[in-house]
Write a protein that holds these residues in place. Structure first.
Motif, short mmCIF file in Angstrom:
data_model
loop_
_atom_site.label_atom_id
_atom_site.label_comp_id
_atom_site.label_asym_id
_atom_site.label_seq_id
_atom_site.Cartn_x
_atom_site.Cartn_y
_atom_site.Cartn_z
N HIS A 245 -7.80 8.95 -4.52
CA HIS A 245 -7.13 7.43 -4.54
C HIS A 245 -5.98 7.51 -3.42
O HIS A 245 -5.64 6.45 -2.84
N PHE B 203 2.05 1.58 -3.51
CA PHE B 203 0.93 1.85 -4.37
C PHE B 203 0.67 3.45 -4.08
O PHE B 203 0.43 4.13 -5.20
N THR B 204 0.54 3.99 -3.16
CA THR B 204 0.31 5.17 -2.59
C THR B 204 1.56 6.43 -3.34
O THR B 204 1.11 7.29 -3.84
N CYS C 270 -7.43 -0.46 -10.40
CA CYS C 270 -7.01 -1.22 -9.13
C CYS C 270 -7.89 -2.51 -8.99
O CYS C 270 -7.57 -3.72 -8.74
N ASN D 245 -6.15 5.12 -0.07
CA ASN D 245 -4.86 4.12 0.05
C ASN D 245 -4.63 4.58 1.58
O ASN D 245 -3.95 3.70 2.41
N LEU E 51 0.81 -1.07 -0.14
CA LEU E 51 -0.12 0.16 0.10
C LEU E 51 0.75 1.13 -0.10
O LEU E 51 0.75 2.14 -0.62
#
Length: 183
Positions: free
Chosen positions: A118, A88-89, A106, A122, A85
């Protein structure tokens, strides 16, 4: 704390199950994920394919670790989830900063442009994973009825997270239309 950890396990497990399943069940969606990874420019172009494979393996590992009813498994799952995560962030922040507004796919097909919402999603998932990690570390005995409620609650919220783009589009404020009436 143990019920919070159980709810967090269910939520994180559900989110990564849907995320991995959308990539693994559709070659088109998997290639779209690879393109999005390349477009974000967070990893070198030469490593995009390997990164995509590692992401999917990590997502599947999180699901398996969350499903195994052992504390050590939950702890490992939350640690992997926090790392993924976090990555991803960072990817989303870099992409948005660079003007990439392609939809985030996603959890399947989406038309919602990638944006600060988004990052917020996250951030929420990072908080859930961190709370789950702390709760799992504390541990304790569970009563079946309360455990079932915690799992169902986690699954419901996990489902809502996977539908985030749809919910965002449904409730997104639209610019007020101005009309001038001269009467």
């Amino acid at each position: 704390m143990e019920y919070l950890a159980l709810a967090c396990r269910a939520l994180i497990g559900a989110v990564f199950l849907v995320s991995a399943a959308t990539k693994l069940t559709s070659p088109v969606r998997y290639r779209s994920f690879q393109r999005a990874t390349r477009r974000m420019r967070v990893v070198p172009r030469a490593l995009v394919k390997q990164t995509a494979v590692l992401v999917v393996v990590a997502e599947v590992a999180i699901v398996v670790l969350m499903a195994i009813p052992l504390t050590v498994s939950a702890l490992a799952g939350f640690v992997v989830a926090l790392g993924l995560l976090g990555g991803f962030t960072v990817g989303i922040v870099v992409a948005v900063r660079d003007g990439d507004t392609e939809p985030c796919s996603c959890f399947g097909k989406s038309t919602t442009p990638m944006g600060p919402q988004h990052v917020g999603r996250n951030a929420f998932l990072l908080l859930v994973a961190a709370a789950g990690l702390v709760g799992a570390a504390v541990g304790g005995p569970l009563e079946f009825g309360l455990a079932a409620v915690a799992v169902v609650g986690g699954l419901v919220f996990g489902g809502l997270v996977t539908m985030f783009d749809d919910l965002y589009e449904l409730f997104r404020p639209t610019p007020a239309t101005t009309s001038s009436r001269h009467g």
